[in-house]
Design a protein around this motif. Sequence first.
Motif, PDB file in Angstrom:
ATOM      1  N   ALA A 175       0.857  -1.181   0.000  1.00  0.00           N
ATOM      2  CA  ALA A 175       0.000   0.000   0.000  1.00  0.00           C
ATOM      3  C   ALA A 175       0.898   1.239   0.000  1.00  0.00           C
ATOM      4  CB  ALA A 175      -0.916  -0.001   1.228  1.00  0.00           C
ATOM      5  N   ARG A 204       0.508   8.130  -0.275  1.00  0.00           N
ATOM      6  CA  ARG A 204       0.109   9.280  -1.071  1.00  0.00           C
ATOM      7  C   ARG A 204      -0.407  10.343  -0.102  1.00  0.00           C
ATOM      8  NH1 ARG A 204      -5.323   8.861  -4.786  1.00  0.00           N
ATOM      9  NH2 ARG A 204      -5.766  11.101  -5.009  1.00  0.00           N
ATOM     10  N   VAL A 230      -2.422   3.782   0.090  1.00  0.00           N
ATOM     11  CA  VAL A 230      -3.449   3.466  -0.901  1.00  0.00           C
ATOM     12  C   VAL A 230      -3.272   2.017  -1.347  1.00  0.00           C
ATOM     13  CG1 VAL A 230      -4.478   4.084  -3.101  1.00  0.00           C
ATOM     14  CG2 VAL A 230      -3.485   5.864  -1.652  1.00  0.00           C
ATOM     15  N   GLU A 236      -4.366  -1.259  -3.540  1.00  0.00           N
ATOM     16  CA  GLU A 236      -5.040  -1.678  -4.769  1.00  0.00           C
ATOM     17  C   GLU A 236      -6.072  -2.759  -4.426  1.00  0.00           C
ATOM     18  OE1 GLU A 236      -4.911  -0.771  -7.891  1.00  0.00           O
ATOM     19  OE2 GLU A 236      -3.350   0.770  -7.749  1.00  0.00           O
ATOM     20  N   ASP A 266     -10.542  -3.682  -5.244  1.00  0.00           N
ATOM     21  CA  ASP A 266     -11.787  -3.272  -5.888  1.00  0.00           C
ATOM     22  C   ASP A 266     -12.856  -2.837  -4.891  1.00  0.00           C
ATOM     23  OD1 ASP A 266     -10.714  -3.814  -8.380  1.00  0.00           O
ATOM     24  OD2 ASP A 266     -11.434  -5.901  -8.388  1.00  0.00           O
ATOM     25  N   SER A 279      -8.630   2.249   0.043  1.00  0.00           N
ATOM     26  CA  SER A 279      -8.505   1.389  -1.139  1.00  0.00           C
ATOM     27  C   SER A 279      -8.774   2.200  -2.403  1.00  0.00           C
ATOM     28  CB  SER A 279      -9.474   0.220  -1.051  1.00  0.00           C
ATOM     29  OG  SER A 279     -10.810   0.670  -1.199  1.00  0.00           O
ATOM     30  N   THR A 280      -8.201   1.737  -3.512  1.00  0.00           N
ATOM     31  CA  THR A 280      -8.457   2.391  -4.792  1.00  0.00           C
ATOM     32  C   THR A 280      -9.917   2.242  -5.198  1.00  0.00           C
ATOM     33  OG1 THR A 280      -7.734   0.370  -5.922  1.00  0.00           O
ATOM     34  CG2 THR A 280      -6.094   2.104  -5.617  1.00  0.00           C
ATOM     35  N   GLY A 281     -10.537   1.141  -4.756  1.00  0.00           N
ATOM     36  CA  GLY A 281     -11.946   0.921  -5.065  1.00  0.00           C
ATOM     37  C   GLY A 281     -12.844   1.987  -4.475  1.00  0.00           C
ATOM     38  N   ALA A 316     -11.367   5.233  -3.378  1.00  0.00           N
ATOM     39  CA  ALA A 316     -10.811   6.512  -3.824  1.00  0.00           C
ATOM     40  C   ALA A 316     -11.272   6.864  -5.236  1.00  0.00           C
ATOM     41  CB  ALA A 316      -9.289   6.473  -3.751  1.00  0.00           C
ATOM     42  N   ASP A 317     -11.374   5.885  -6.107  1.00  0.00           N
ATOM     43  CA  ASP A 317     -11.752   6.152  -7.501  1.00  0.00           C
ATOM     44  C   ASP A 317     -13.222   6.548  -7.646  1.00  0.00           C
ATOM     45  OD1 ASP A 317      -9.186   5.527  -8.197  1.00  0.00           O
ATOM     46  OD2 ASP A 317      -9.642   3.492  -8.899  1.00  0.00           O
ATOM     47  N   ARG A 318     -14.007   6.248  -6.625  1.00  0.00           N
ATOM     48  CA  ARG A 318     -15.431   6.568  -6.677  1.00  0.00           C
ATOM     49  C   ARG A 318     -15.763   7.911  -6.032  1.00  0.00           C
ATOM     50  NH1 ARG A 318     -17.888   1.525  -3.745  1.00  0.00           N
ATOM     51  NH2 ARG A 318     -19.811   2.749  -3.959  1.00  0.00           N
ATOM     52  N   LEU A 323     -13.045  12.564  -0.878  1.00  0.00           N
ATOM     53  CA  LEU A 323     -11.907  11.768  -0.425  1.00  0.00           C
ATOM     54  C   LEU A 323     -11.217  12.449   0.743  1.00  0.00           C
ATOM     55  CD1 LEU A 323     -10.061   9.348  -0.758  1.00  0.00           C
ATOM     56  CD2 LEU A 323      -8.808  10.612  -2.527  1.00  0.00           C
TER      57      LEU A 323
END
Length: 246
Positions: A115, A118, A127, A129, A131, A148-150, A152-154, A160
Amino acid sequence: MVVTGAVLIALALAVVVLAPRVLTRSAWTIDRPRTALVCWSVAVLLGIVGFVAGITLLVVANRPITDPMGFGGSPTHGLNVGVALLAVLAFVIAVRVRPGPEHEAVREAMRSGAAPHREIDGTPVSVLEADHALACAVPGRSGGVLVSTGLADRLRTDELEAVVAHERAHLTQRHAVAVGIAESIERAVPWIPGARAMARSTRVLVEFAADDAAARRVGRDALRRAVLVADGTSALGAIRASRLGS
């Protein structure tokens, strides 16, 4: 001393019985979660101290100064005192904060580099990786905030930042300690309704307290939207979002 000891025990039992009923039925705890957490801590402390002090006074009542515990007068009495001391020791051992396996798994991900870090709103965040949506605060020297990126990406940028501010509040306000102590007491004395009520209430109140801290930093609207994305399907998530929208 006998009367004083009996009074202390009665008061301790009254606190243990009445405090959970008052604190779980009071609407103000929703708006003032940190005050409610302090009240829970004071109630537990008064209950434990009052009970131990009362038992101690009953044990040493009318005993000579040279043998306050009465070991010389009755071997059976000495055995009873020993059993009582062992019971107190067992309770102290049971009520200690232990990191959960999920915390250890996150720490390992941080240590191994799985992880990477950032910076988000001035806070170093690990962070991961993955889903699925995940955000957590891991206490301790090797802990921190993980997202999680799952998730953060949303989220939008302000959402965030709201999530990170919420998790950071858990760390700065030492919520893991409060929850750990409450859950340890529940495990030690599960037959006491107040212990179960304290554990349940503490888990909810720390979320409200972290929400308040995050809302002061990034605003209630951004945090409410983030809660709906990250945890909107759960009962607690819905309550948190409703509370932030009021």
